[in-house]
Scaffold this motif. Structure first.
Motif, PDB file in Angstrom:
ATOM      1  N   ASN A 189       0.871  -1.294   0.035  1.00 14.18           N
ATOM      2  CA  ASN A 189       0.113  -0.097   0.094  1.00 14.18           C
ATOM      3  C   ASN A 189       0.776   1.276   0.050  1.00 14.18           C
ATOM      4  N   LEU A 190       0.751   2.099  -1.096  1.00 14.86           N
ATOM      5  CA  LEU A 190       1.616   3.154  -1.236  1.00 14.86           C
ATOM      6  C   LEU A 190       1.092   4.427  -0.997  1.00 14.86           C
ATOM      7  N   LEU A 191       1.704   5.524  -0.373  1.00 20.63           N
ATOM      8  CA  LEU A 191       1.393   6.930  -0.384  1.00 20.63           C
ATOM      9  C   LEU A 191       2.408   7.789  -1.085  1.00 20.63           C
ATOM     10  N   VAL A 192       1.818   8.361  -2.219  1.00 19.84           N
ATOM     11  CA  VAL A 192       2.688   9.454  -3.131  1.00 19.84           C
ATOM     12  C   VAL A 192       2.560  10.614  -2.512  1.00 19.84           C
ATOM     13  N   SER A 193       3.735  11.165  -2.113  1.00 18.75           N
ATOM     14  CA  SER A 193       3.810  12.674  -1.443  1.00 18.75           C
ATOM     15  C   SER A 193       4.446  13.692  -2.275  1.00 18.75           C
ATOM     16  N   GLY A 194       4.203  14.736  -2.067  1.00 13.53           N
ATOM     17  CA  GLY A 194       5.064  16.065  -2.685  1.00 13.53           C
ATOM     18  C   GLY A 194       4.169  17.022  -2.878  1.00 13.53           C
ATOM     19  N   ALA A 195       4.922  18.013  -3.336  1.00 14.21           N
ATOM     20  CA  ALA A 195       4.104  19.401  -3.387  1.00 14.21           C
ATOM     21  C   ALA A 195       3.324  19.543  -4.739  1.00 14.21           C
ATOM     22  N   THR A 196       2.476  20.791  -4.878  1.00 14.74           N
ATOM     23  CA  THR A 196       1.577  20.647  -6.171  1.00 14.74           C
ATOM     24  C   THR A 196       2.398  20.829  -7.288  1.00 14.74           C
ATOM     25  N   GLY A 197       2.241  19.994  -8.470  1.00 15.95           N
ATOM     26  CA  GLY A 197       3.015  20.192  -9.730  1.00 15.95           C
ATOM     27  C   GLY A 197       4.325  19.261  -9.484  1.00 15.95           C
ATOM     28  N   SER A 198       4.409  18.565  -8.520  1.00 14.95           N
ATOM     29  CA  SER A 198       5.806  17.757  -8.272  1.00 14.95           C
ATOM     30  C   SER A 198       5.750  16.419  -9.197  1.00 14.95           C
ATOM     31  N   GLY A 199       4.553  15.945  -9.754  1.00 17.13           N
ATOM     32  CA  GLY A 199       4.499  14.813 -10.426  1.00 17.13           C
ATOM     33  C   GLY A 199       3.899  13.554  -9.803  1.00 17.13           C
ATOM     34  N   LYS A 200       3.081  13.894  -8.838  1.00 13.84           N
ATOM     35  CA  LYS A 200       2.642  12.897  -7.945  1.00 13.84           C
ATOM     36  C   LYS A 200       1.555  12.139  -8.894  1.00 13.84           C
ATOM     37  N   THR A 201       0.696  12.506  -9.498  1.00 12.41           N
ATOM     38  CA  THR A 201      -0.165  12.082 -10.465  1.00 12.41           C
ATOM     39  C   THR A 201       0.463  11.462 -11.662  1.00 12.41           C
ATOM     40  N   THR A 202       1.567  11.777 -12.330  1.00  4.40           N
ATOM     41  CA  THR A 202       2.081  11.139 -13.219  1.00  4.40           C
ATOM     42  C   THR A 202       2.852   9.828 -12.740  1.00  4.40           C
ATOM     43  N   LEU A 203       3.603   9.644 -11.658  1.00  5.84           N
ATOM     44  CA  LEU A 203       4.251   8.748 -10.905  1.00  5.84           C
ATOM     45  C   LEU A 203       3.206   7.713 -10.802  1.00  5.84           C
ATOM     46  N   LEU A 204       2.012   8.206 -10.011  1.00  5.84           N
ATOM     47  CA  LEU A 204       0.984   7.040  -9.728  1.00  5.84           C
ATOM     48  C   LEU A 204       0.508   6.560 -11.025  1.00  5.84           C
ATOM     49  N   SER A 205       0.074   7.057 -11.970  1.00  7.13           N
ATOM     50  CA  SER A 205      -0.284   6.515 -13.379  1.00  7.13           C
ATOM     51  C   SER A 205       0.665   5.408 -13.789  1.00  7.13           C
ATOM     52  N   CYS A 206       2.025   5.845 -13.874  1.00  5.02           N
ATOM     53  CA  CYS A 206       2.923   5.091 -14.266  1.00  5.02           C
ATOM     54  C   CYS A 206       2.964   3.600 -13.352  1.00  5.02           C
ATOM     55  N   LEU A 207       2.947   3.782 -12.009  1.00 12.87           N
ATOM     56  CA  LEU A 207       2.829   2.710 -11.290  1.00 12.87           C
ATOM     57  C   LEU A 207       1.480   1.879 -11.480  1.00 12.87           C
ATOM     58  N   LEU A 208       0.599   2.278 -11.581  1.00 16.34           N
ATOM     59  CA  LEU A 208      -0.596   1.612 -11.844  1.00 16.34           C
ATOM     60  C   LEU A 208      -0.703   0.848 -13.117  1.00 16.34           C
ATOM     61  N   SER A 209       0.006   1.339 -14.086  1.00 19.17           N
ATOM     62  CA  SER A 209       0.275   0.550 -15.139  1.00 19.17           C
ATOM     63  C   SER A 209       1.114  -0.711 -15.151  1.00 19.17           C
ATOM     64  N   LEU A 210       1.787  -0.816 -13.808  1.00 19.77           N
ATOM     65  CA  LEU A 210       2.486  -2.047 -13.615  1.00 19.77           C
ATOM     66  C   LEU A 210       1.723  -3.085 -13.026  1.00 19.77           C
ATOM     67  N   VAL A 211       0.363  -2.941 -12.589  1.00 19.15           N
ATOM     68  CA  VAL A 211      -0.395  -3.735 -11.929  1.00 19.15           C
ATOM     69  C   VAL A 211      -0.936  -4.886 -13.043  1.00 19.15           C
ATOM     70  N   PRO A 212      -0.607  -6.080 -12.468  1.00 20.55           N
ATOM     71  CA  PRO A 212      -1.116  -7.301 -13.719  1.00 20.55           C
ATOM     72  C   PRO A 212      -2.625  -6.953 -14.017  1.00 20.55           C
ATOM     73  N   PRO A 213      -2.701  -7.366 -15.617  1.00 18.08           N
ATOM     74  CA  PRO A 213      -3.971  -7.024 -16.314  1.00 18.08           C
ATOM     75  C   PRO A 213      -5.257  -7.759 -15.814  1.00 18.08           C
ATOM     76  N   ASP A 214      -4.816  -8.727 -14.950  1.00 19.39           N
ATOM     77  CA  ASP A 214      -6.256  -9.545 -14.511  1.00 19.39           C
ATOM     78  C   ASP A 214      -6.761  -8.947 -12.992  1.00 19.39           C
ATOM     79  N   GLU A 215      -6.061  -7.681 -12.702  1.00 17.90           N
ATOM     80  CA  GLU A 215      -6.731  -6.904 -11.271  1.00 17.90           C
ATOM     81  C   GLU A 215      -7.569  -5.896 -11.710  1.00 17.90           C
ATOM     82  N   ARG A 216      -8.512  -5.658 -11.203  1.00 17.90           N
ATOM     83  CA  ARG A 216      -9.314  -4.225 -11.295  1.00 17.90           C
ATOM     84  C   ARG A 216      -8.991  -3.120 -10.332  1.00 17.90           C
ATOM     85  N   ILE A 217      -8.660  -2.113 -11.021  1.00 13.52           N
ATOM     86  CA  ILE A 217      -8.489  -0.912 -10.387  1.00 13.52           C
ATOM     87  C   ILE A 217      -9.647   0.085 -10.307  1.00 13.52           C
ATOM     88  N   VAL A 218      -9.908   0.527  -9.017  1.00 14.97           N
ATOM     89  CA  VAL A 218     -10.802   1.561  -8.908  1.00 14.97           C
ATOM     90  C   VAL A 218     -10.132   2.675  -8.316  1.00 14.97           C
TER      91      VAL A 218
END
Length: 411
Positions: A189-218
């Motif tokens: 279970n991960l918490l991505v922290s940082g200031a506004t505009g530091s790239g939190k959403t970009t990194l989180l989208s990248c990490l979620l792309s690594l999730v196995p394709p047979d798993e459901r992400i909400v």
């Protein structure tokens, strides 16, 4: 910036009337034909240029659309008719764009909010919306905005970055990429922290792309910004109350609903209020592999930030420490140094004698040098990562794989 094509008098009104009558948004070719029919343009080059301007005025961001379309632009900010700023990755730069007068800036803000399904007027002077092209809009009208309407636009990347691309860009050190891959694979279970505009959403989208394709992400968000490259992602978007105060569906309620949707991974786009209680509860009920983002200055400051948010939900410090230490496994912190957004720290979450503690286990400089902290060996052992010795430092150029200072262990 090139001088835009001049729109003949009355053409915009005629195009808007025709589009409203059709009930559907025209495509590029259809709009070009519409401009030709209604505007009487004969030259092909003039038609193409005029159609682009009309499209920007009818379904886009008007004079700002050219800036949003520039490669590398992440933010476009409007402080006034002749105060437009853009971030191309090097920090904010002033642009030579004239939006006319304050009334036109207000009209643009109102139209953009309407395109995002939000009301923006004197009764509701603030709007936060996602536009049809995926861009994020925040707009404020007077009297809340003291000097005139304010518009903030954040572009949506056409696709999520891969971890390899973030490493190549210098945003993630190669050895840290191995750590992040291991955490996702082992359902931390991960918490991505940082200031506004530091790239939190970009990194989180990248990490979620690594999730196995047979798993459901909400994914639960206020405005849909996460865009992982994954075949099974569903979105829940918060809804603000109307002017009568009815119809609100907040993030906390959406987290509770997500639990009934058979999620494999629950993701909260941004934790900034009382919903911290619900997300910690969800991650304490067997839903491993969840993620959230939070604003913080460093991994060591995350406990104070969570404590402040928990107070909004009525959680005591002891209750927060117990819940968070059990629910969260690691914190990944990002910083922005000039034009570079990069992972600067990785922290381990535990409960200490005085409450919640996030201990830095890796520190990363803007040059990619990775320095392990005192808790690194235990953290690496827990997640099956080959540990680097205390005091070692490894730069961006180090190889990843067999014999590397940090590598993914056997699963």
């Amino acid at each position: 910036m090139a001088e835009p094509a001049r729109i003949p008098d009355g053409l915009l009104a005629r195009v808007r009337q025709r589009v409203a009558g059709q009930g559907t948004m025209p495509g590029v070719a259809e709009l070009g034909a519409l401009v030709r029919d209604l505007g009487g343009v004969l030259g092909e080059q003039d038609l193409v240029a005029l159609a682009a301007v009309v499209r920007a005025e009818v379904v886009g961001a008007g004079p700002l659309q050219a800036l949003l379309d520039e490669p590398g632009v992440s933010d476009v900010l409007v402080n006034g008719p002749r105060s437009v700023w853009v971030d191309r990755g090097r920090g904010l730069e002033a642009c030579d764009v004239d939006l006319g007068d304050a009334a036109r800036v207000r009209a643009l803000a109102v139209r953009l909010a309407a395109a995002g399904g939000q009301r923006l007027d004197d009764a509701a002077p603030v709007a936060d919306a996602r536009l049809p092209d995926g861009s994020r809009l925040h707009a404020v009208l007077p009297p809340v905005a003291g000097d005139g309407a304010l518009i903030s636009l954040r572009t949506l990347r056409p696709r999520a970055f891969t971890l390899t691309e973030l490493v190549a860009a210098g945003s993630v050190a190669p050895l840290v990429a191995e750590v992040l891959e291991a955490l996702v694979a082992r359902r931390a279970n991960l918490l991505v922290s940082g200031a506004t505009g530091s790239g939190k959403t970009t990194l989180l989208s990248c990490l979620l792309s690594l999730v196995p394709p047979d798993e459901r992400i909400v994914c639960i968000e206020e405005a849909g910004e996460l865009g992982p490259d994954h075949p099974h992602v569903v979105r829940l978007l918060a809804r603000r109350p109307n002017v009568e105060g009815a119809g609100e569906v907040d993030l906390a309620a959406l987290v509770r609903h997500a639990l009934r949707m058979r999620p494999d991974r629950i993701v909260l786009g941004e934790c900034r209020g009382a919903e911290v209680r619900e997300v910690l509860t969800a991650l304490n009920t067997g839903h491993d592999g969840g993620c959230a983002t939070v604003h913080a200055n460093a991994v060591e400051d995350v406990p104070a930030r969570l404590t402040a948010l928990a107070a909004l939900a009525g959680l005591s410090d002891d209750a927060l420490a117990a819940q968070a230490a059990s629910a969260l496994h690691a914190v990944v912190h990002l910083r922005r140094d000039g034009g570079l957004r990069y992972v600067a720290q990785v922290g381990a979450v535990r409960r200490g004698p005085t409450g919640l503690v996030v201990e830095r286990v890796l520190g990363i400089g803007p040059d990619g040098v990775v320095s392990p902290g005192p808790g690194w060996a235990g953290f690496a052992g827990r997640w099956g990562i080959a540990a680097v010795g205390h005091g070692a430092a490894v730069g961006h150029g180090a190889a990843v794989g067999h014999g590397a200072a940090v590598g993914r262990g056997a699963r």
